[in-house]
Design a protein around this motif. Structure first.
Motif, PDB file in Angstrom:
ATOM      1  N   SER A  25       0.647  -1.368   0.207  1.00 34.93           N
ATOM      2  CA  SER A  25      -0.039  -0.313  -0.615  1.00 34.93           C
ATOM      3  C   SER A  25       0.759   1.356   0.073  1.00 34.93           C
ATOM      4  O   SER A  25       0.267   2.365  -0.708  1.00 34.93           O
ATOM      5  CB  SER A  25      -0.968   0.290   1.274  1.00 34.93           C
ATOM      6  OG  SER A  25      -0.599   0.405   2.766  1.00 34.93           O
ATOM      7  N   VAL A  38      -5.331   9.681   5.395  1.00 33.47           N
ATOM      8  CA  VAL A  38      -6.324   8.354   6.173  1.00 33.47           C
ATOM      9  C   VAL A  38      -6.212   7.679   6.669  1.00 33.47           C
ATOM     10  O   VAL A  38      -7.334   7.240   7.271  1.00 33.47           O
ATOM     11  CB  VAL A  38      -6.408   7.834   4.065  1.00 33.47           C
ATOM     12  CG1 VAL A  38      -6.686   5.616   4.510  1.00 33.47           C
ATOM     13  CG2 VAL A  38      -6.851   8.576   2.780  1.00 33.47           C
ATOM     14  N   LYS A  39      -4.994   6.488   7.063  1.00 29.72           N
ATOM     15  CA  LYS A  39      -4.575   5.800   8.020  1.00 29.72           C
ATOM     16  C   LYS A  39      -5.548   6.470   8.854  1.00 29.72           C
ATOM     17  O   LYS A  39      -5.916   6.186  10.203  1.00 29.72           O
ATOM     18  CB  LYS A  39      -2.971   5.697   8.633  1.00 29.72           C
ATOM     19  CG  LYS A  39      -3.310   4.607   7.037  1.00 29.72           C
ATOM     20  CD  LYS A  39      -1.686   4.466   6.927  1.00 29.72           C
ATOM     21  CE  LYS A  39      -1.202   3.922   5.773  1.00 29.72           C
ATOM     22  NZ  LYS A  39       0.122   3.389   5.889  1.00 29.72           N
ATOM     23  N   ALA A  42      -9.394   6.662   9.292  1.00 28.45           N
ATOM     24  CA  ALA A  42      -9.514   5.726   9.491  1.00 28.45           C
ATOM     25  C   ALA A  42     -10.124   4.546  11.423  1.00 28.45           C
ATOM     26  O   ALA A  42     -10.245   4.254  12.028  1.00 28.45           O
ATOM     27  CB  ALA A  42      -9.595   4.385   8.348  1.00 28.45           C
ATOM     28  N   TRP A  91     -13.770   8.071   0.077  1.00 24.35           N
ATOM     29  CA  TRP A  91     -13.507   6.830  -0.023  1.00 24.35           C
ATOM     30  C   TRP A  91     -13.418   6.696   1.125  1.00 24.35           C
ATOM     31  O   TRP A  91     -13.891   4.985   2.042  1.00 24.35           O
ATOM     32  CB  TRP A  91     -12.948   6.649  -0.774  1.00 24.35           C
ATOM     33  CG  TRP A  91     -12.653   5.348  -1.129  1.00 24.35           C
ATOM     34  CD1 TRP A  91     -11.783   4.777  -1.605  1.00 24.35           C
ATOM     35  CD2 TRP A  91     -13.683   4.660  -2.047  1.00 24.35           C
ATOM     36  NE1 TRP A  91     -11.985   3.517  -2.004  1.00 24.35           N
ATOM     37  CE2 TRP A  91     -13.326   3.746  -2.430  1.00 24.35           C
ATOM     38  CE3 TRP A  91     -15.568   5.606  -2.583  1.00 24.35           C
ATOM     39  CZ2 TRP A  91     -14.090   2.898  -3.375  1.00 24.35           C
ATOM     40  CZ3 TRP A  91     -16.004   4.322  -2.891  1.00 24.35           C
ATOM     41  CH2 TRP A  91     -15.635   2.935  -3.115  1.00 24.35           C
ATOM     42  N   THR A  92     -12.307   6.565   2.317  1.00 25.30           N
ATOM     43  CA  THR A  92     -11.590   6.003   3.896  1.00 25.30           C
ATOM     44  C   THR A  92     -12.953   6.016   4.194  1.00 25.30           C
ATOM     45  O   THR A  92     -13.082   4.877   4.612  1.00 25.30           O
ATOM     46  CB  THR A  92     -10.867   6.936   3.797  1.00 25.30           C
ATOM     47  OG1 THR A  92      -9.741   7.196   3.138  1.00 25.30           O
ATOM     48  CG2 THR A  92     -10.840   6.136   5.314  1.00 25.30           C
ATOM     49  N   GLU A  93     -14.059   7.149   4.242  1.00 25.90           N
ATOM     50  CA  GLU A  93     -14.931   7.268   5.167  1.00 25.90           C
ATOM     51  C   GLU A  93     -16.297   5.830   4.531  1.00 25.90           C
ATOM     52  O   GLU A  93     -16.919   4.647   5.288  1.00 25.90           O
ATOM     53  CB  GLU A  93     -16.160   8.011   5.608  1.00 25.90           C
ATOM     54  CG  GLU A  93     -14.938   8.647   6.518  1.00 25.90           C
ATOM     55  CD  GLU A  93     -15.510  10.273   6.839  1.00 25.90           C
ATOM     56  OE1 GLU A  93     -17.158  10.637   6.607  1.00 25.90           O
ATOM     57  OE2 GLU A  93     -14.984  11.309   7.792  1.00 25.90           O
ATOM     58  N   THR A  96     -14.349   2.269   5.442  1.00 26.79           N
ATOM     59  CA  THR A  96     -14.596   2.033   6.297  1.00 26.79           C
ATOM     60  C   THR A  96     -15.241   1.454   7.457  1.00 26.79           C
ATOM     61  O   THR A  96     -16.114   0.897   8.091  1.00 26.79           O
ATOM     62  CB  THR A  96     -13.406   3.074   7.797  1.00 26.79           C
ATOM     63  OG1 THR A  96     -12.970   3.334   6.912  1.00 26.79           O
ATOM     64  CG2 THR A  96     -13.432   2.669   8.834  1.00 26.79           C
ATOM     65  N   THR A 124      -7.624   2.491  -2.383  1.00 21.43           N
ATOM     66  CA  THR A 124      -8.310   1.044  -1.591  1.00 21.43           C
ATOM     67  C   THR A 124      -8.096   0.292  -0.346  1.00 21.43           C
ATOM     68  O   THR A 124      -8.230  -0.222   0.319  1.00 21.43           O
ATOM     69  CB  THR A 124      -9.324   0.454  -2.211  1.00 21.43           C
ATOM     70  OG1 THR A 124     -10.175   1.598  -2.963  1.00 21.43           O
ATOM     71  CG2 THR A 124     -10.317  -0.554  -2.441  1.00 21.43           C
ATOM     72  N   ILE A 127      -6.876   1.393   2.231  1.00 17.45           N
ATOM     73  CA  ILE A 127      -7.862   1.442   3.240  1.00 17.45           C
ATOM     74  C   ILE A 127      -8.354   0.246   3.658  1.00 17.45           C
ATOM     75  O   ILE A 127      -8.596   0.438   5.135  1.00 17.45           O
ATOM     76  CB  ILE A 127      -9.540   2.436   2.461  1.00 17.45           C
ATOM     77  CG1 ILE A 127      -8.696   3.695   1.975  1.00 17.45           C
ATOM     78  CG2 ILE A 127     -10.030   1.784   3.711  1.00 17.45           C
ATOM     79  CD1 ILE A 127     -10.120   3.887   1.381  1.00 17.45           C
ATOM     80  N   ASN A 131      -7.538  -0.484   8.178  1.00 20.55           N
ATOM     81  CA  ASN A 131      -9.043  -0.916   8.459  1.00 20.55           C
ATOM     82  C   ASN A 131      -8.541  -2.728   9.157  1.00 20.55           C
ATOM     83  O   ASN A 131      -9.108  -3.149  10.345  1.00 20.55           O
ATOM     84  CB  ASN A 131     -10.186  -1.107   7.533  1.00 20.55           C
ATOM     85  CG  ASN A 131     -10.380   0.441   7.511  1.00 20.55           C
ATOM     86  OD1 ASN A 131     -11.591   0.129   9.104  1.00 20.55           O
ATOM     87  ND2 ASN A 131     -10.697   0.906   6.810  1.00 20.55           N
TER      88      ASN A 131
END
Length: 149
Positions: A25, A38-39, A42, A91-93, A96, A124, A127, A131
């Motif tokens: 990633s 993003v990290k 999440a 997109w993360t939300e 997640t 993706t 993410i 997660n």
């Protein structure tokens, strides 16, 4: 909070597989500051103190400001994020909170407008990976590094 299990010691091959996902990633060309946002987002949603501690430190090291880290929980109302970052956060939300959102077309369209198809897959994967890490850390009650010092 008491750690339930040292998951890395209990199943090192599983953690090696997760580390391979993490490495993949990080090696797909997405901007490191974007990945840290993003990290962190999440990890906020998943209430993962271990990952929040790690990724806010890494975000700062990548040049992120305190203001933007503070505003991250309210990114939709904040004006300090670029359209690309906003699309990534949406997109993360969506992913997640997949059971609640179903990954709506609006979130995908916003993300697809800012990211190439290859970048969409890379984002993706990032993410998916955070997660997964959140579930290990929250599930086994991993203690944040700063709490241990």
């Amino acid at each position: 909070m008491t750690t339930r299990l040292n998951h890395a010691a209990a199943a090192p091959k599983v953690i090696q597989a997760m580390m391979a996902l993490e490495k993949a990633s990080r090696s797909q060309g997405l901007e490191p500051p974007l990945l840290e946002l993003v990290k962190t987002r999440a990890s906020q949603i998943n209430r993962c103190a271990f990952c929040l501690d790690m990724h806010t430190r890494e975000a700062r090291a990548a040049g992120e400001t305190e203001e933007r880290l503070t505003m991250l929980a309210a990114w939709e109302e904040a004006t300090c994020y670029t359209p690309r970052e906003r699309a990534a956060l949406s997109w993360t939300e969506s992913l997640t909170l997949l059971a609640a959102t179903g990954a709506p077309d609006s979130a995908y369209a916003a993300m697809a407008a800012e990211f190439s198809p290859e970048e969409q897959v890379a984002l993706t994967l990032a993410i998916v990976t955070i997660n997964g890490w959140n579930r290990f850390a929250v599930g086994f009650r991993a203690e944040p590094a700063r709490a241990a010092t």
